[in-house]
Write an enzyme that holds these catalytic residues in place. Structure first.
Site, short mmCIF file in Angstrom:
data_model
loop_
_atom_site.label_atom_id
_atom_site.label_comp_id
_atom_site.label_asym_id
_atom_site.label_seq_id
_atom_site.Cartn_x
_atom_site.Cartn_y
_atom_site.Cartn_z
N ASP A 339 6.22 -2.96 -6.99
CA ASP A 339 6.18 -1.54 -7.30
C ASP A 339 5.92 -0.75 -6.02
O ASP A 339 5.08 -1.12 -5.19
CB ASP A 339 5.06 -1.28 -8.31
CG ASP A 339 4.94 0.17 -8.70
OD1 ASP A 339 5.89 0.70 -9.29
OD2 ASP A 339 3.89 0.78 -8.40
N GLU A 370 10.92 -1.78 -5.12
CA GLU A 370 11.33 -0.38 -4.98
C GLU A 370 11.18 0.03 -3.52
O GLU A 370 10.06 0.10 -3.02
CB GLU A 370 10.45 0.52 -5.84
CG GLU A 370 10.58 0.32 -7.33
CD GLU A 370 9.65 1.26 -8.08
OE1 GLU A 370 10.15 2.02 -8.93
OE2 GLU A 370 8.43 1.26 -7.82
#
Length: 660
Positions: A339, A370
């Site tokens: 994340d 990400e």
């Protein structure tokens, strides 16, 4: 959060970095050793309790009120404090009292591998006692030619009462152990459905212990889980018993074991970029060290959570790398999704890649994340943020989500009414062709080393589902006030959904989709459902019947993708397989793919792929040869004789294969 005058320097890491991997409470036969890294402490005591309790808060200024056994730890080198007991203390709960700088702080153990209900008290665990039957023989399924990753939330998966999952397992780890679940009408749900769909990996939203919700509270509480508290402990709300700290561990392992048995690998969504609150267990054990700050002392907010972890410091990087390795080894996980990876560093990500490769074999564990962050954040000197702009600094076996592919296909995720190629966007033909080649020939912007660094997708838990985005761009806003609109399998929305799927399933790179995308998953226009009602977030299994046409289309794309080396090739030269890129008119493009493998006999030596997002048919001519239609507007993975001159229907795509 307690104020600190600590100012980090690299000199501190040289003096205090501890390279051992034995911090926490470790049972070894008939001994138990407690170790904690508290470099600024004057003294440390461990407080031992027979019960865990279920408190949701642990005040740093508090002292134990109940009867407990308090034992001092001894200072060792490099800021480590330790004590050993001549007994196996499995099931004993504990926390620490750390004195320093004129005050005493109470904290749980940031290195704990088990905890109480709600995680405010750590627990000693003999991990050998938590293994389900046969777990020592559990192995990952053999790799297939392609990675087809399905993103799931554990509670979403089985909360629907129509799932056929026993009530006591709904929303729990145990739901994955039901191998043959189905609806009353007989259609499969749960793991049986995933197996039939053909996915190779399940990507599970965060399931290490997270904050906000009360694990002992109402089952209707919902959270995506991006609020990490205890990084090395499974979340308790997914367990059938939150009071016993071993149950969550055993049932989490049972979930992974069951997915492996079904032939599906498991990816864990990990959140190492911030803590649930700035006053975390890490902060309490080493005030100021683990939290990223600006020069003026203000907390960095690159995560939009106000508690960024200070990646780039020795003990922070060790903590994260050791945690990843722990989950991989103890829980048999097959990959990790990071994340807000843009708050981590390329140096740390490459280290994790190399350590996993050394332990399990090159590329055996899948790594992706990400490549962005919510806000700017101060990085440590000499480090590089793991952002999209730095993708070429990352190891070739670390992939990143391609927002370029996502937004080109369906439109901007932040601007609701802005469409993409499939739903009315204009002047996107060149970008669609760049996406097909994994952006490796892109001369302006994102350009990875190879398509192996690219994760292609059009929807995930964040923002609108694909179905909802298409509705918001192909319907008037006032129509969307009616909930029933989201339930209808409209022909034009279905066509746009099929075309979107066809496009990213024929782009080079890894394939990722949100669970339920294949049956028009809707959240009724809720674009940020991180704490919305479970009925909004859950998989509505009845849609697999009503949207069966779409389900079969995805199933066909998945099966076909695994058969096409021209698309699943992840080598540095994969983009060279693509040729003949042509823009026929606005909204219509095509290209050829060299589909030869060289290692085995393939059915088709060449592919011809067409995307027609326009509202008019297109007439095309095939080169000489024996061609078959593999995908058209209606069906994927079909085998139909192709005529030399053929039509491509409006808002559809086609894949044709030339036989050898």
């Amino acid at each position: 959060m307690k104020k600190t005058t600590f100012h980090y320097t690299k000199k501190m890491d040289k003096e205090y970095e501890y390279k051992g991997n034995d911090l926490g409470a470790v049972c070894m036969g008939e001994t138990t050793t407690f170790k904690v890294w508290a470099p600024f402490a004057d003294s440390v005591e461990v407080c031992l309790y027979p019960e865990g309790g279920d408190s949701m808060e642990l005040s740093p200024e508090s002292l134990p009120q109940e009867v407990c056994r308090r034992v001092p730890l001894k200072a060792e080198e490099r800021g480590v404090w330790t004590v050993q007991f001549p007994e196996n203390m499995h099931g004993t709960y504990y926390d620490y009292l750390i004195a320093g700088a004129g005050s005493t702080v109470r904290t749980a153990d940031p290195y704990a591998r088990a905890c109480s209900c709600n995680g405010c008290r750590s627990m000693v665990v003999d991990l050998s006692r938590t293994n389900p039957e046969g777990f020592d023989r559990d192995r990952a399924p053999e790799k297939t030619t392609e990675n087809i990753i399905c993103e799931l939330h554990i509670k979403d998966f089985s909360y629907d009462s129509r799932s056929g999952i026993p009530k006591e397992y709904r929303g729990k780890y145990k739901a994955f152990t039901v191998a043959d679940s189905g609806m009353e009408s007989g259609e499969p749900t749960g793991v049986a459905y995933l197996k039939a769909l053909g996915v190779t990996h399940v990507h599970l939203l965060p399931f290490f212990d997270f904050g906000w919700l009360d694990e002992a509270g109402d089952d209707r509480q919902f959270s995506w889980g991006y609020d990490p508290v205890n990084f090395n402990v499974p979340e308790g709300s997914f367990a059938t018993n939150t009071k016993d700290g071993t149950v969550r561990i055993r049932e989490c392992k049972e979930m992974i074991q069951a997915l492996h048995k079904a032939g599906i690998r498991v990816v864990m969504d990990v959140v190492y970029n911030h803590t649930f609150v700035a006053d975390s267990w890490l902060e309490r054990t080493a005030p100021g060290y683990y939290v990223r700050r600006y020069e003026n002392g203000a907390l960095s907010d690159g995560s939009a959570c106000g508690s960024d972890i200070a990646v780039g410091r020795a003990m922070v990087d060790n903590y994260i790398a050791n945690s990843v390795m722990y989950w991989a080894k103890e829980y048999h996980l097959d990959g990790f999704r990071f994340d807000l990876m843009g708050l981590l560093t390329t140096e740390l990500m490459n280290r994790i890649r190399e350590e996993l490769d050394a332990e399990f074999g090159v590329g055996e564990k899948l790594l992706y994340g990400e490549p962005w962050r919510a806000n700017e954040s101060p990085m440590e000197e000499g480090t590089h943020a793991a952002l999209k702009d730095n993708v070429r600094e990352l190891h070739e076996n670390i992939a990143v989500f391609s927002d370029d592919t996502r937004d080109t296909i369906k439109g901007d995720v932040f601007l609701t009414r802005v469409p993409g190629f499939v739903n009315g966007g204009r002047n996107l033909e060149d970008r669609i062709l760049d996406a097909a080649a994994g952006w490796c020939d892109n001369v302006d912007g994102f350009c990875p080393k190879s398509c192996n660094q690219v994760v292609n997708y059009v929807s995930a838990h964040d923002n609108f589902t694909l179905w909802d985005k298409l509705l918001h761009t192909l319907r008037e806003e006032n129509e969307l006030e009616h909930r029933e609109l989201y339930e209808e399998p409209f022909a034009d929305i279905m066509a746009a959904n099929k075309l979107a799927a066809l496009i990213y399933f024929t782009c080079q790179g890894h394939i990722f989709f949100q669970a339920g995308e294949e049956f028009g998953r809707t959240k009724f226009g809720d674009e940020n459902s991180f704490r919305s009602a479970p009925e909004i977030n859950m998989l509505n299994w009845s849609r697999t019947v009503r949207f069966s046409e779409l389900v079969e289309y995805y199933k066909g794309l998945i099966a076909l993708r695994k058969m096409l080396p021209g698309l699943y090739d992840k080598s540095e030269k994969a983009s060279q397989r693509i040729s003949g890129q042509t823009i026929h008119r606005e909204g219509m493009v095509s290209f050829f793919v060299d589909n030869r493998n060289g290692k085995q006999a393939d059915e088709w030596e060449s592919l011809f792929i067409i995307y027609n997002a326009s509202d008019a048919s297109g007439i095309l001519e095939l080169p000489a040869g024996d061609w078959e239609i593999l995908v058209d507007k209606h069906t994927a993975n079909c085998r139909k004789k192709a005529e030399s001159r053929f039509a491509v229907a409006p808002c559809s795509g086609m894949v044709l294969g030339k036989r050898k």
